[in-house]
Design a protein around this motif. Structure first.
Motif, PDB file in Angstrom:
ATOM      1  N   HIS A 119       0.948  -1.033   0.118  1.00  0.00           N
ATOM      2  CA  HIS A 119      -0.074   0.192   0.162  1.00  0.00           C
ATOM      3  C   HIS A 119       0.805   1.371   0.014  1.00  0.00           C
ATOM      4  CE1 HIS A 119      -3.409   2.531   0.373  1.00  0.00           C
ATOM      5  NE2 HIS A 119      -3.308   2.819   1.800  1.00  0.00           N
ATOM      6  N   SER A 120       1.917   1.265   0.541  1.00  0.00           N
ATOM      7  CA  SER A 120       2.981   2.520   0.774  1.00  0.00           C
ATOM      8  C   SER A 120       3.591   2.704  -0.721  1.00  0.00           C
ATOM      9  CB  SER A 120       4.116   2.219   1.767  1.00  0.00           C
ATOM     10  OG  SER A 120       4.824   1.126   1.124  1.00  0.00           O
TER      11      SER A 120
ATOM     12  N   VAL B  61      -0.830   5.815   5.000  1.00  0.00           N
ATOM     13  CA  VAL B  61      -0.741   4.421   4.904  1.00  0.00           C
ATOM     14  C   VAL B  61      -1.072   3.765   6.191  1.00  0.00           C
ATOM     15  CG1 VAL B  61       0.787   2.550   4.660  1.00  0.00           C
ATOM     16  CG2 VAL B  61       0.976   4.375   2.978  1.00  0.00           C
ATOM     17  N   LEU B  62      -0.663   4.167   7.247  1.00  0.00           N
ATOM     18  CA  LEU B  62      -0.938   3.745   8.532  1.00  0.00           C
ATOM     19  C   LEU B  62      -2.471   3.756   8.864  1.00  0.00           C
ATOM     20  CD1 LEU B  62       2.247   4.705  10.540  1.00  0.00           C
ATOM     21  CD2 LEU B  62       1.573   2.560   9.599  1.00  0.00           C
TER      22      LEU B  62
ATOM     23  N   PRO C   9       2.796   9.973  -4.442  1.00  0.00           N
ATOM     24  CA  PRO C   9       2.758   8.742  -3.462  1.00  0.00           C
ATOM     25  C   PRO C   9       2.049   9.046  -1.953  1.00  0.00           C
ATOM     26  CG  PRO C   9       5.001   9.069  -4.250  1.00  0.00           C
ATOM     27  CD  PRO C   9       4.055  10.321  -4.640  1.00  0.00           C
ATOM     28  N   LEU C  10       1.458   7.922  -1.449  1.00  0.00           N
ATOM     29  CA  LEU C  10       0.774   8.331  -0.239  1.00  0.00           C
ATOM     30  C   LEU C  10       1.696   8.542   0.692  1.00  0.00           C
ATOM     31  CD1 LEU C  10      -1.701   5.421  -0.273  1.00  0.00           C
ATOM     32  CD2 LEU C  10      -2.260   7.527  -0.927  1.00  0.00           C
TER      33      LEU C  10
ATOM     34  N   GLY D 103      -5.399  -0.709  -3.019  1.00  0.00           N
ATOM     35  CA  GLY D 103      -4.809  -0.644  -4.371  1.00  0.00           C
ATOM     36  C   GLY D 103      -5.374  -1.411  -5.201  1.00  0.00           C
ATOM     37  N   ARG D 104      -5.333  -0.857  -6.476  1.00  0.00           N
ATOM     38  CA  ARG D 104      -5.646  -1.587  -7.700  1.00  0.00           C
ATOM     39  C   ARG D 104      -4.974  -1.176  -8.954  1.00  0.00           C
ATOM     40  NH1 ARG D 104     -11.340   0.225  -7.755  1.00  0.00           N
ATOM     41  NH2 ARG D 104     -10.799   1.453  -5.903  1.00  0.00           N
ATOM     42  N   ASP D 105      -5.202  -2.237  -9.817  1.00  0.00           N
ATOM     43  CA  ASP D 105      -4.533  -2.222 -11.267  1.00  0.00           C
ATOM     44  C   ASP D 105      -4.528  -0.707 -11.519  1.00  0.00           C
ATOM     45  OD1 ASP D 105      -3.930  -2.221 -13.958  1.00  0.00           O
ATOM     46  OD2 ASP D 105      -4.198  -4.478 -13.655  1.00  0.00           O
ATOM     47  N   GLY D 106      -3.484  -0.145 -12.034  1.00  0.00           N
ATOM     48  CA  GLY D 106      -3.258   1.219 -12.436  1.00  0.00           C
ATOM     49  C   GLY D 106      -4.023   1.389 -13.807  1.00  0.00           C
ATOM     50  N   ASN D 107      -4.239   0.336 -14.755  1.00  0.00           N
ATOM     51  CA  ASN D 107      -4.980   0.279 -15.851  1.00  0.00           C
ATOM     52  C   ASN D 107      -6.260   0.695 -15.588  1.00  0.00           C
ATOM     53  OD1 ASN D 107      -2.627  -0.199 -17.595  1.00  0.00           O
ATOM     54  ND2 ASN D 107      -2.920  -2.225 -16.963  1.00  0.00           N
TER      55      ASN D 107
END
Length: 86
Positions: free
Chosen positions: A51-52, A67-68, A61-62, A80-84
């Motif tokens: 996730h980081s 993240v925590l 970026p997070l 998080g998911r596929d960037g596409n």
């Protein structure tokens, strides 16, 4: 909370109470087809590291704080998911 990773058909990192909820979250938020998912449970540490490495809506970026907060709160969610798909 537990953490799940899906690789096929599209990548997703999901935080959910159980595997059934993770599949529901995946089909509601990532891809319509929840059949034959390659889903596996991962550790909290693994999920935090993955996730980081994700980015927010602005492409940044997070932060460690974000993240925590996402990892430790009691909300089920897609981390998080596929960037596409974005």
């Amino acid at each position: 909370m537990k953490f799940y990773e899906v690789h096929d058909p599209y990548y997703a990192l999901i935080k959910a109470d159980n595997k059934e909820d993770a599949i529901r979250i995946y089909t509601d938020n990532v891809a319509d087809d929840g059949d034959n998912l390659g889903i596996s449970e991962v550790t909290e540490t693994y999920a935090a590291v993955r996730h980081s490495r994700t980015y927010d809506e602005d492409g940044k970026p997070l932060s460690v704080k974000e993240v925590l907060e996402d990892i430790t709160n009691d909300n089920e969610m897609v981390l998080g998911r596929d960037g596409n798909l974005i």
